[in-house]
Write an enzyme that holds these catalytic residues in place. Structure first.
Site, PDB file in Angstrom:
ATOM      1  N   ASP A 193      44.865  36.168  35.671  1.00 44.79           N
ATOM      2  CA  ASP A 193      45.033  35.648  37.022  1.00 44.79           C
ATOM      3  C   ASP A 193      45.651  37.063  37.867  1.00 44.79           C
ATOM      4  O   ASP A 193      45.903  36.146  39.128  1.00 44.79           O
ATOM      5  CB  ASP A 193      46.262  34.915  36.408  1.00 44.79           C
ATOM      6  N   HIS A 217      46.304  41.621  33.448  1.00 42.45           N
ATOM      7  CA  HIS A 217      46.453  39.952  33.076  1.00 42.45           C
ATOM      8  C   HIS A 217      45.279  38.978  33.772  1.00 42.45           C
ATOM      9  O   HIS A 217      44.813  39.694  35.351  1.00 42.45           O
ATOM     10  CB  HIS A 217      47.820  38.873  32.825  1.00 42.45           C
TER      11      HIS A 217
END
Length: 311
Positions: A67, A65
């Site tokens: 982030d 992901h």
């Protein structure tokens, strides 16, 4: 002198805020400098934290992901720019290979950096480093995610007074540590006579998961546990739907695992006060550090086993 500490780079989850950068952390462990989950802005956070990108020896991604990985291109390019001439090891879920490929070649860049990829395909021992072992366990998130555990083997600490009393010095000390026994002036001396047990230390990194048994096993008896705590108890349904933890659940994991110190991080943007997360976790576990960007958290000193009573 041993230098073991967590350097917190960013503490936000999906959305950075004015006070919190995207998630990222560095574990300094003797000669190893391990970067975990570099989100956007990691290169700048390293500068603010006073940690050189060139010092990084290994990089661990729990999942792909954004982030947790969008800072990777900048870090690798910075290391190349700084002239790092040794390999850097990169560990990641094998299912994220296509994203790793894109991140590594995200832009035109000068310099050559040797990156040794270690795609992880299952639970267990991933790699052995000098005096450390890296283990992985699959967590319960929306994409394939692995938590990481570092383990140092048990050893022994030489006792100077005991060595002197037995006339052991110089190269004989190294020989004793290696072979377990030396002969001095016709006497046999075993390592147990001049040393005491030195328990190995351990570290666990648990990000982006629902509460699961794998998280507890990763954290079993570790000296330092870094655990996501995206939500508060009032948002437990939201945490479950997005496959995350509450601060209370992080505390429960630390307690169930018998960890020594818990570091909370990866907070939702909806909460600006880390104290709220610490308060919830401390209802279940006493030694809690609710991290802020650029915090430094030492690995607790070794626990020295109590000597067995003489009979």
């Amino acid at each position: 002198m041993s230098n073991r500490e967590l350097v917190v780079l960013g503490t936000s989850s999906q959305v950075p805020t004015r006070e919190r950068a995207h998630h990222g952390a560095v574990l300094r462990w003797d000669d190893e400098v391990v970067l975990f989950d570099p989100g956007e802005g990691t290169q700048r956070q390293l500068t603010l934290a006073g940690v050189s990108a060139a010092s990084i020896t290994r990089i661990c991604l729990t999942h792909l992901h954004g982030d947790h990985c969008l800072g990777l291109p900048g870090i690798l390019q910075r290391m190349a720019l700084d002239g790092v001439d040794r390999p850097v090891d990169l560990y990641f879920p094998a299912s994220g290979q296509e994203y790793v490929d894109r991140l590594r070649h995200a832009s035109a860049a000068r310099g050559a950096l040797v990156v040794r990829e270690h795609p992880v395909r299952g639970d267990g021992l991933v790699d052995t480093w000098p005096a450390l072992a890296l283990h992985a366990r699959a967590l319960d998130h929306r994409v394939e995610t692995y938590g990481w555990r570092l383990e140092e083997p048990d050893g022994r600490r030489m006792l100077p007074e005991a060595l002197a009393a037995h006339g052991i010095e110089g190269p004989d000390i190294g020989r004793l540590a290696r072979d377990g026994v030396v002969h001095v002036e016709g006497r046999r001396v075993a390592v147990e006579e001049v040393s005491e047990p030195r328990p190995g230390q351990s570290f666990a990194f648990v990000m982006d998961t629902r509460r699961c048994e794998a998280a507890v096993e990763l954290a079993r008896d570790v000296d330092l546990l870094v655990c996501e705590s995206t939500y508060l108890t009032s948002e437990e349904d939201l945490a479950d739907s997005y496959a995350h933890l509450t601060a209370a659940q992080a505390g429960q994991i630390a307690a169930a695992a018998g960890a020594r110190r818990l570091v909370l991080t990866h907070y939702s943007q909806r909460h600006s006060d880390e104290v709220l997360f610490a308060e919830e976790a401390r209802r279940h576990f006493p030694d809690v550090h609710a991290a802020r960007d650029l915090d430094r958290v030492p690995v607790p000193p070794r626990e020295v086993p109590e000597p067995h009573p003489r009979r």
